[in-house]
Design a protein around this motif. Sequence first.
Motif, mmCIF file in Angstrom:
data_model
loop_
_atom_site.group_PDB
_atom_site.id
_atom_site.type_symbol
_atom_site.label_atom_id
_atom_site.label_comp_id
_atom_site.label_asym_id
_atom_site.label_seq_id
_atom_site.Cartn_x
_atom_site.Cartn_y
_atom_site.Cartn_z
ATOM 1 N N ALA A 1 -9.598 -9.276 -60.662
ATOM 2 C CA ALA A 1 -9.588 -9.660 -62.068
ATOM 3 C C ALA A 1 -11.002 -9.675 -62.648
ATOM 4 O O ALA A 1 -11.211 -9.325 -63.824
ATOM 5 C CB ALA A 1 -8.933 -11.039 -62.230
ATOM 6 N N ILE A 2 -11.980 -10.069 -61.843
ATOM 7 C CA ILE A 2 -13.375 -9.999 -62.293
ATOM 8 C C ILE A 2 -13.743 -8.562 -62.622
ATOM 9 O O ILE A 2 -14.379 -8.267 -63.646
ATOM 10 C CB ILE A 2 -14.330 -10.556 -61.208
ATOM 11 N N ALA A 3 -13.339 -7.627 -61.744
ATOM 12 C CA ALA A 3 -13.613 -6.212 -61.997
ATOM 13 C C ALA A 3 -12.962 -5.754 -63.296
ATOM 14 O O ALA A 3 -13.571 -5.027 -64.095
ATOM 15 C CB ALA A 3 -13.112 -5.365 -60.829
ATOM 16 N N ALA A 4 -11.727 -6.181 -63.545
ATOM 17 C CA ALA A 4 -11.042 -5.804 -64.775
ATOM 18 C C ALA A 4 -11.722 -6.394 -66.001
ATOM 19 O O ALA A 4 -11.953 -5.705 -67.007
ATOM 20 C CB ALA A 4 -9.576 -6.251 -64.715
ATOM 21 N N GLY A 5 -12.070 -7.686 -65.918
ATOM 22 C CA GLY A 5 -12.716 -8.336 -67.060
ATOM 23 C C GLY A 5 -14.074 -7.750 -67.378
ATOM 24 O O GLY A 5 -14.412 -7.502 -68.541
ATOM 25 N N ARG A 6 -14.856 -7.503 -66.344
ATOM 26 C CA ARG A 6 -16.193 -6.948 -66.571
ATOM 27 C C ARG A 6 -16.126 -5.504 -67.055
ATOM 28 O O ARG A 6 -16.949 -5.073 -67.866
ATOM 29 C CB ARG A 6 -17.023 -7.056 -65.293
ATOM 30 N N SER A 7 -15.161 -4.743 -66.559
ATOM 31 C CA SER A 7 -15.042 -3.361 -67.016
ATOM 32 C C SER A 7 -14.586 -3.299 -68.477
ATOM 33 O O SER A 7 -14.952 -2.371 -69.201
ATOM 34 C CB SER A 7 -14.076 -2.580 -66.117
ATOM 35 N N LEU A 8 -13.806 -4.283 -68.913
ATOM 36 C CA LEU A 8 -13.397 -4.328 -70.315
ATOM 37 C C LEU A 8 -14.582 -4.526 -71.249
ATOM 38 O O LEU A 8 -14.565 -4.094 -72.400
ATOM 39 C CB LEU A 8 -12.375 -5.456 -70.530
ATOM 40 N N THR A 9 -15.627 -5.175 -70.764
ATOM 41 C CA THR A 9 -16.769 -5.500 -71.627
ATOM 42 C C THR A 9 -18.017 -4.680 -71.330
ATOM 43 O O THR A 9 -18.954 -4.685 -72.140
ATOM 44 C CB THR A 9 -17.132 -6.990 -71.491
ATOM 45 N N SER A 10 -18.061 -3.989 -70.191
ATOM 46 C CA SER A 10 -19.324 -3.339 -69.789
ATOM 47 C C SER A 10 -19.800 -2.316 -70.803
ATOM 48 O O SER A 10 -20.994 -2.237 -71.110
ATOM 49 C CB SER A 10 -19.152 -2.677 -68.412
ATOM 50 N N GLY A 11 -18.896 -1.508 -71.338
ATOM 51 C CA GLY A 11 -19.292 -0.560 -72.375
ATOM 52 C C GLY A 11 -19.088 -1.099 -73.760
ATOM 53 O O GLY A 11 -19.852 -0.811 -74.679
ATOM 54 N N ALA A 12 -18.051 -1.925 -73.936
ATOM 55 C CA ALA A 12 -17.691 -2.409 -75.267
ATOM 56 C C ALA A 12 -18.763 -3.306 -75.866
ATOM 57 O O ALA A 12 -19.042 -3.245 -77.069
ATOM 58 C CB ALA A 12 -16.356 -3.148 -75.204
ATOM 59 N N ALA A 13 -19.383 -4.157 -75.055
ATOM 60 C CA ALA A 13 -20.377 -5.087 -75.580
ATOM 61 C C ALA A 13 -21.581 -4.344 -76.153
ATOM 62 O O ALA A 13 -22.045 -4.629 -77.265
ATOM 63 C CB ALA A 13 -20.825 -6.059 -74.486
ATOM 64 N N SER A 14 -22.095 -3.397 -75.387
ATOM 65 C CA SER A 14 -23.248 -2.633 -75.861
ATOM 66 C C SER A 14 -22.871 -1.761 -77.061
ATOM 67 O O SER A 14 -23.637 -1.621 -78.013
ATOM 68 C CB SER A 14 -23.798 -1.766 -74.728
ATOM 69 N N ALA A 15 -21.668 -1.157 -77.004
ATOM 70 C CA ALA A 15 -21.228 -0.310 -78.113
ATOM 71 C C ALA A 15 -21.068 -1.107 -79.393
ATOM 72 O O ALA A 15 -21.455 -0.662 -80.477
ATOM 73 C CB ALA A 15 -19.905 0.374 -77.745
ATOM 74 N N TYR A 16 -20.502 -2.317 -79.288
ATOM 75 C CA TYR A 16 -20.333 -3.159 -80.478
ATOM 76 C C TYR A 16 -21.688 -3.525 -81.074
ATOM 77 O O TYR A 16 -21.902 -3.429 -82.285
ATOM 78 C CB TYR A 16 -19.550 -4.422 -80.134
#
Length: 444
Positions: A119-134
């Motif tokens: 679940a950590i892998a899923a949560g971090r992957s959801l934000t790894s690109g999205a945070a910087s892109a936002y």
Amino acid sequence: MRPRPRRPHPGTGTDTGPTDTARRIIRLNYGFQLLFNLLWWMPVFYAYQKAAGLSDGQIFGIQSIYYVAFCLFEIPTGLIADRIGTRNCLRAGAVVMTAANLAPVVSASYTGFLVHFLAIAAGRSLTSGAASAYLYDGLRAEKCDEHYLRAEGTARALGLAAKIVCWPLVGPLMAVVHAAPYVLSAASAAGSLACAVMLPRLAGTGGGTGRAADRADGGRRSGAFLRDAGFALRCVASSRWLALVMVQGVAVFTLSRICQVNLFQPILLENGIAEASHGGVLAAMTVAEAVASARPQWLSRRLPPVAWISILSLALAGALAAMTLGGPWAVVALLCLFAAATGFAFPIQRKLVNDAVPAHAPRATLLSVESIVDRAVCALAAIAAGAYLSAGHLDALLWHSALATAVLLGVFQLVLHSGVVTRGQDKQQAAAPPGALRAGTDVS
């Protein structure tokens, strides 16, 4: 209420400060990054799992599964971010991370910890690109692009500073409530969800795409995600500069992860530094990385960013090799130098990749592609590191890591100076297909 325009610099009439909306984006990004990444259990997870009855093979096996899962999750979560909007993806990641940190509290067993890390892998992957892109698209929409590098670096520095303050408290808190590190990590993730909820919708990113368009069209066909993934890969293939910048960043990511996570304690123990001192060394390294992360612009004046990444990668490799030659104090100093170089490199590398993304390309998906490449190499490096350590060849591992980095950067420089790739974003970029999504689309 309309956002207040940026204040002109006295006597010049030029805009210098961020708009109110840009300030809000930056501050909420600080809060999100700090709380989302504040994993209270990080200094004690090995001992916690040992106390729960897990063997070394089970513990490191879970770590290997975690790296593989992260790679597998990155493409679909990047596509989700470009499909539903980066802000919504950050919210989803925070929800998953909150639940992930509660899994060991519910079940302190092999299954519980495996679910936790998946679940950590899923949560971090959801934000790894999205945070910087936002953050990148949000500041660009406000015409505040020049503040991105400092905002990215400061967010990382604040997160590191929070760890310096919080990690020493984990031991005493565990003495009171054994599950405290995981409960506090879940509370921090819930706080990051509050920050994500308050993030403003990005101006000019509606355009009828994303989830709203899906409803209007009666739903996307099952092949939509595959088409988006194919478009992202075509963007990488058509932009040689983007592909080259991604490959260059592999050295920084792999060396930093392997040294600071997998080899940190073996290096200290090999040099006679007792476990009681490991927390102090980790705190000193975190301070060095935080200071450097907060001021990446110190390195961006005389040389181009791409040159700095090569120099910093060589500094990381050199520090690893030098650790085989010095005594305990020299090793501590080199670890702090290593951490500082990492702090400088990460925000510069992230800006390099963002700047290299072609127009109309799915930014979050492409950032996920970069993350996949980094973590795939890191997974292989972790397997190799385990083999070296099992054979008692730590010094050989450090030297071979340094040599491999030097070879990679040598090849990079040869390609860069061959004229095959121009310095900067390719002039000939991939054309967006009909209905292609623009990164950062916000539809909530």
